[in-house]
Enzyme design. Structure first.
Site, PDB file in Angstrom:
ATOM      1  N   HIS A  71      45.173  48.852  37.580  1.00  0.00           N
ATOM      2  CA  HIS A  71      44.759  49.102  36.189  1.00  0.00           C
ATOM      3  C   HIS A  71      43.969  50.401  36.117  1.00  0.00           C
ATOM      4  O   HIS A  71      43.132  50.665  36.976  1.00  0.00           O
ATOM      5  CB  HIS A  71      43.851  47.969  35.685  1.00  0.00           C
ATOM      6  CG  HIS A  71      44.571  46.679  35.455  1.00  0.00           C
ATOM      7  ND1 HIS A  71      43.975  45.587  34.881  1.00  0.00           N
ATOM      8  CD2 HIS A  71      45.848  46.310  35.706  1.00  0.00           C
ATOM      9  CE1 HIS A  71      44.856  44.589  34.799  1.00  0.00           C
ATOM     10  NE2 HIS A  71      45.991  45.005  35.310  1.00  0.00           N
ATOM     11  N   TYR A 119      36.812  42.660  27.902  1.00  0.00           N
ATOM     12  CA  TYR A 119      35.445  42.133  27.876  1.00  0.00           C
ATOM     13  C   TYR A 119      35.040  42.044  26.405  1.00  0.00           C
ATOM     14  O   TYR A 119      34.974  43.074  25.729  1.00  0.00           O
ATOM     15  CB  TYR A 119      34.482  43.080  28.603  1.00  0.00           C
ATOM     16  CG  TYR A 119      34.613  43.084  30.106  1.00  0.00           C
ATOM     17  CD1 TYR A 119      35.603  43.817  30.747  1.00  0.00           C
ATOM     18  CD2 TYR A 119      33.729  42.356  30.899  1.00  0.00           C
ATOM     19  CE1 TYR A 119      35.709  43.820  32.137  1.00  0.00           C
ATOM     20  CE2 TYR A 119      33.824  42.358  32.289  1.00  0.00           C
ATOM     21  CZ  TYR A 119      34.825  43.094  32.891  1.00  0.00           C
ATOM     22  OH  TYR A 119      34.927  43.094  34.257  1.00  0.00           O
ATOM     23  N   PRO A 130      28.393  38.191  37.667  1.00  0.00           N
ATOM     24  CA  PRO A 130      29.790  38.619  37.857  1.00  0.00           C
ATOM     25  C   PRO A 130      30.312  39.654  36.860  1.00  0.00           C
ATOM     26  O   PRO A 130      31.418  40.161  37.044  1.00  0.00           O
ATOM     27  CB  PRO A 130      30.582  37.309  37.717  1.00  0.00           C
ATOM     28  CG  PRO A 130      29.712  36.414  36.916  1.00  0.00           C
ATOM     29  CD  PRO A 130      28.303  36.794  37.239  1.00  0.00           C
ATOM     30  N   LYS A 189      31.502  42.902  40.902  1.00  0.00           N
ATOM     31  CA  LYS A 189      31.047  43.679  42.052  1.00  0.00           C
ATOM     32  C   LYS A 189      30.798  42.887  43.344  1.00  0.00           C
ATOM     33  O   LYS A 189      30.697  43.494  44.418  1.00  0.00           O
ATOM     34  CB  LYS A 189      29.736  44.400  41.692  1.00  0.00           C
ATOM     35  CG  LYS A 189      29.905  45.491  40.671  1.00  0.00           C
ATOM     36  CD  LYS A 189      30.686  46.639  41.260  1.00  0.00           C
ATOM     37  CE  LYS A 189      31.099  47.655  40.233  1.00  0.00           C
ATOM     38  NZ  LYS A 189      32.338  48.325  40.516  1.00  0.00           N
ATOM     39  N   TYR A 227      32.281  51.164  37.348  1.00  0.00           N
ATOM     40  CA  TYR A 227      33.253  50.067  37.393  1.00  0.00           C
ATOM     41  C   TYR A 227      34.290  50.296  38.510  1.00  0.00           C
ATOM     42  O   TYR A 227      34.610  49.369  39.258  1.00  0.00           O
ATOM     43  CB  TYR A 227      33.946  49.915  36.031  1.00  0.00           C
ATOM     44  CG  TYR A 227      34.609  48.562  35.877  1.00  0.00           C
ATOM     45  CD1 TYR A 227      33.955  47.514  35.228  1.00  0.00           C
ATOM     46  CD2 TYR A 227      35.874  48.308  36.408  1.00  0.00           C
ATOM     47  CE1 TYR A 227      34.535  46.265  35.112  1.00  0.00           C
ATOM     48  CE2 TYR A 227      36.457  47.064  36.299  1.00  0.00           C
ATOM     49  CZ  TYR A 227      35.793  46.052  35.652  1.00  0.00           C
ATOM     50  OH  TYR A 227      36.376  44.808  35.552  1.00  0.00           O
TER      51      TYR A 227
HETATM   52  P1  FAD Z   1      31.257  34.257  50.908  1.00  0.00           P
HETATM   53  O1  FAD Z   1      32.558  34.590  50.294  1.00  0.00           O
HETATM   54  O2  FAD Z   1      30.401  33.237  50.246  1.00  0.00           O
HETATM   55  O3  FAD Z   1      31.545  33.816  52.394  1.00  0.00           O
HETATM   56  C1  FAD Z   1      30.594  33.158  53.193  1.00  0.00           C
HETATM   57  C2  FAD Z   1      31.303  32.237  54.140  1.00  0.00           C
HETATM   58  O4  FAD Z   1      30.338  31.629  54.995  1.00  0.00           O
HETATM   59  C3  FAD Z   1      31.994  31.093  53.404  1.00  0.00           C
HETATM   60  O5  FAD Z   1      33.327  30.998  53.810  1.00  0.00           O
HETATM   61  C4  FAD Z   1      31.163  29.871  53.758  1.00  0.00           C
HETATM   62  O6  FAD Z   1      31.944  28.696  53.802  1.00  0.00           O
HETATM   63  C5  FAD Z   1      30.613  30.258  55.116  1.00  0.00           C
HETATM   64  N1  FAD Z   1      29.383  29.569  55.480  1.00  0.00           N
HETATM   65  C6  FAD Z   1      28.342  29.229  54.685  1.00  0.00           C
HETATM   66  N2  FAD Z   1      27.392  28.600  55.375  1.00  0.00           N
HETATM   67  C7  FAD Z   1      27.841  28.537  56.650  1.00  0.00           C
HETATM   68  C8  FAD Z   1      27.305  27.976  57.841  1.00  0.00           C
HETATM   69  N3  FAD Z   1      26.128  27.364  57.845  1.00  0.00           N
HETATM   70  N4  FAD Z   1      28.027  28.086  58.970  1.00  0.00           N
HETATM   71  C9  FAD Z   1      29.229  28.707  58.984  1.00  0.00           C
HETATM   72  N5  FAD Z   1      29.782  29.246  57.870  1.00  0.00           N
HETATM   73  C10 FAD Z   1      29.097  29.152  56.728  1.00  0.00           C
HETATM   74  N6  FAD Z   1      32.590  38.019  42.346  1.00  0.00           N
HETATM   75  C11 FAD Z   1      33.228  38.813  41.527  1.00  0.00           C
HETATM   76  O7  FAD Z   1      33.149  40.023  41.731  1.00  0.00           O
HETATM   77  N7  FAD Z   1      33.994  38.303  40.508  1.00  0.00           N
HETATM   78  C12 FAD Z   1      34.125  36.956  40.308  1.00  0.00           C
HETATM   79  O8  FAD Z   1      34.828  36.515  39.418  1.00  0.00           O
HETATM   80  C13 FAD Z   1      33.453  36.080  41.149  1.00  0.00           C
HETATM   81  N8  FAD Z   1      33.560  34.749  40.992  1.00  0.00           N
HETATM   82  C14 FAD Z   1      32.852  33.939  41.829  1.00  0.00           C
HETATM   83  C15 FAD Z   1      32.925  32.557  41.669  1.00  0.00           C
HETATM   84  C16 FAD Z   1      32.178  31.702  42.484  1.00  0.00           C
HETATM   85  C17 FAD Z   1      32.252  30.206  42.278  1.00  0.00           C
HETATM   86  C18 FAD Z   1      31.354  32.258  43.487  1.00  0.00           C
HETATM   87  C19 FAD Z   1      30.520  31.364  44.369  1.00  0.00           C
HETATM   88  C20 FAD Z   1      31.318  33.637  43.667  1.00  0.00           C
HETATM   89  C21 FAD Z   1      32.055  34.484  42.839  1.00  0.00           C
HETATM   90  N9  FAD Z   1      32.026  35.878  42.987  1.00  0.00           N
HETATM   91  C22 FAD Z   1      32.685  36.667  42.164  1.00  0.00           C
HETATM   92  C23 FAD Z   1      31.289  36.509  44.029  1.00  0.00           C
HETATM   93  C24 FAD Z   1      32.182  36.890  45.213  1.00  0.00           C
HETATM   94  O9  FAD Z   1      33.179  35.931  45.375  1.00  0.00           O
HETATM   95  C25 FAD Z   1      31.253  36.986  46.397  1.00  0.00           C
HETATM   96  O10 FAD Z   1      30.358  38.063  46.147  1.00  0.00           O
HETATM   97  C26 FAD Z   1      31.974  37.204  47.730  1.00  0.00           C
HETATM   98  O11 FAD Z   1      32.668  36.032  48.086  1.00  0.00           O
HETATM   99  C27 FAD Z   1      30.956  37.560  48.813  1.00  0.00           C
HETATM  100  O12 FAD Z   1      31.549  37.520  50.069  1.00  0.00           O
HETATM  101  P2  FAD Z   1      30.750  37.055  51.352  1.00  0.00           P
HETATM  102  O13 FAD Z   1      31.703  37.173  52.467  1.00  0.00           O
HETATM  103  O14 FAD Z   1      29.460  37.778  51.384  1.00  0.00           O
HETATM  104  O15 FAD Z   1      30.349  35.549  51.068  1.00  0.00           O
HETATM  105  C1  DHB Z   2      37.195  38.831  37.131  1.00  0.00           C
HETATM  106  C2  DHB Z   2      35.910  38.466  37.428  1.00  0.00           C
HETATM  107  C3  DHB Z   2      34.876  39.246  36.982  1.00  0.00           C
HETATM  108  O1  DHB Z   2      33.620  38.924  37.282  1.00  0.00           O
HETATM  109  C4  DHB Z   2      35.111  40.374  36.221  1.00  0.00           C
HETATM  110  O2  DHB Z   2      34.067  41.096  35.772  1.00  0.00           O
HETATM  111  C5  DHB Z   2      36.398  40.735  35.940  1.00  0.00           C
HETATM  112  C6  DHB Z   2      37.442  39.956  36.404  1.00  0.00           C
HETATM  113  C7  DHB Z   2      38.300  37.979  37.629  1.00  0.00           C
HETATM  114  O3  DHB Z   2      38.029  36.924  38.203  1.00  0.00           O
HETATM  115  O4  DHB Z   2      39.456  38.354  37.438  1.00  0.00           O
END
Ligand code: FAD
Ligand code: DHB
Length: 403
Positions: free
Chosen positions: A76, A205, A297, A301, A389
């Site tokens: 996009h 948005y 969210p 980011k 963005y």
């Molecule tokens: P995570 O993806 O959380 O990975 C951490 C991993 O560690 C997980 O697999 C977990 O199971 C594992 N873990 C936890 N504790 C332990 C332990 N004690 N021992 C071993 N393993 C463990 N961001 C956006 O930009 N847009 C979105 O729409 C968006 N939607 C989201 C929706 C939800 C429900 C959540 C929770 C987050 C969302 N985010 C979104 C944020 C984005 O997904 C996260 O910022 C991203 O996943 C961060 O990656 P990470 O690897 O740091 O953490």
């Molecule tokens: C999506 C999530 C977001 O937080 C955003 O700002 C835009 C798109 C998504 O899940 O597609």
């Protein structure tokens, strides 16, 4: 006696941060073991983020895990801001010199990374229990865990805490070392994944009197939609029809635009907070991604920031193993935090501009509309939104560290 394994970098968590780090290290000849407490299936099916910055796409391509992303990702070059029933496009291509974003689900990124780790003999251990980290301040930190009832210990040079917000690594750092900065928001997002072709080619948005709404997508057949809701909203209080009705109202446009609807495959509520911990390191333990910071969210980011952290950490580890120098590792936190705070600012700003606050006044609402009008009519303001963005350039120089 526990079963002892030896590796260079022990990684807790197989989310985007843990898996990208493990594969980047592998590409530089550095060994790692990833420990994940959930199953591979659970991690690969969890519905989360979907917007990849150009930096993230470029990195995944350089790592050799971008083939499916190139084929299936939706590129996009703009987004729409909709308010007062009118749409206003922010043209990323024109405002950022050709940059864009790619829509590709986090779960798909994780599948591609897991496949790459397995194909290259990587050790990613799923469904491990009772993970704990020890002696982080020594040159031989250890991770203990249980697998199928057996006690195991990973002895390593460094530990990467990539275990997300509800994690064990951050709380294992002694009291008094970390400072936490936090802001909670008085709302959450109710999100659905629907079998419906997206009603727009680009994300929308929407600011509306009844609250924020977002139209996003995962593919030409699947829409991802969100509405602002109460922070403790019970998803069971919402029928699919009520969700669609709210989306139709909040996304309505004077131009007669229609929202495409279809069966809801998944729905859930996500809380919103801003959180940063400083520093992001303690001895030989390095925190990366959500374990060190959470963004609301609205700027899409979280995933991208997690990946930039580990890119910076990997460069520090490469320097250490290739040259025996700790300079980059010692400055890891300072380099990351420069970017983390800019991204916090942007995510907070997008959130504040687009959501209804429970105690807002007519003055606040007029101010939000004036800000939206400004952002969509001033080239300078639109450019600011666009460059944040699509993702700020990665600055991992040591010169600005600490500033
Ligand atoms: P995570 O993806 O959380 O990975 C951490 C991993 O560690 C997980 O697999 C977990 O199971 C594992 N873990 C936890 N504790 C332990 C332990 N004690 N021992 C071993 N393993 C463990 N961001 C956006 O930009 N847009 C979105 O729409 C968006 N939607 C989201 C929706 C939800 C429900 C959540 C929770 C987050 C969302 N985010 C979104 C944020 C984005 O997904 C996260 O910022 C991203 O996943 C961060 O990656 P990470 O690897 O740091 O953490
Ligand atoms: C999506 C999530 C977001 O937080 C955003 O700002 C835009 C798109 C998504 O899940 O597609």
């Amino acid at each position: 006696m526990p079963t002892v394994q030896r590796t260079q970098v022990g990684i807790v968590g197989a989310g985007p941060a843990g898996l990208v780090l493990s594969h980047l290290l592998h590409l530089h000849g550095i060994e790692s073991i990833v420990l994940e407490n959930r199953s591979r299936h659970y991690v690969e099916e969890r519905v989360r983020a979907g917007v990849l910055e150009q930096n993230t796409v470029d990195l995944l391509n350089q790592m050799g895990v971008g083939d499916r992303l190139k084929r299936e990702g939706l590129v996009h070059h703009g987004v729409e801001l909709r308010f007062n029933g009118q749409g206003h496009r922010i043209d990323f291509r024109e405002l950022t010199g050709g940059k864009g974003i790619t829509i590709y689900a986090q779960a798909e990124v994780l599948k591609d990374l897991n496949n790459a780790r397995i194909a290259t003999g990587g050790q990613v251990l799923f469904e491990v229990e009772d993970v704990s980290v020890h002696e982080m301040n020594s040159s031989r930190p250890k991770i203990r865990y249980r697998k199928d009832g057996d006690e195991c210990e990973v002895q390593c040079d460094f530990i990467a805490g990539c275990d997300g917000f509800h994690a064990i690594c951050r709380p294992s750092i002694p009291a008094g070392v970390l400072t936490e900065y936090e802001r909670a928001y008085p709302f959450g997002w109710l999100g659905i994944l629907a079998e419906a072709p997206p009603s727009s080619d680009e994300l929308i948005y929407a600011y509306h009197e009844r609250g924020f709404a977002l139209l996003s997508m995962r593919s030409p057949h699947i829409s991802r939609l969100y509405i602002q809701c109460k922070p403790d909203e019970d998803i069971n209080d919402w029928s699919d029809e009520q969700i669609w009705c709210e989306l139709r109202t909040r996304l309505a446009s004077a131009s007669g635009w229609n929202l495409t609807e279809g069966p809801v495959q998944q729905k859930g509520v996500t809380g919103m907070r801003s959180f940063v911990v400083e520093p992001m390191q303690y001895g030989n333990l390095f925190l990366a991604g959500d374990s060190a910071h959470i963004v609301p969210p609205t700027g899409a980011k979280g995933l991208n920031l997690a990946i930039t952290d580990v890119q910076i950490l990997a460069r520090g580890l490469e320097q250490y193993y290739a040259k025996g120098k700790r300079e980059r590792l010692d400055h890891y936190s300072e380099i990351c935090l420069r970017r983390v705070w800019k991204v916090q600012r942007f995510s907070w700003w997008m959130t504040s501009m687009l959501h209804r606050f429970p105690d807002d006044s007519p003055f606040d609402r007029r101010r939000q509309l004036a800000e939206l009008d400004y952002v969509t009519s001033s080239r300078a303001a639109a450019k600011t939104l666009a460059e944040n963005y699509v993702g700020l350039p990665l600055d991992d120089s040591l010169s600005g560290a600490g500033k």
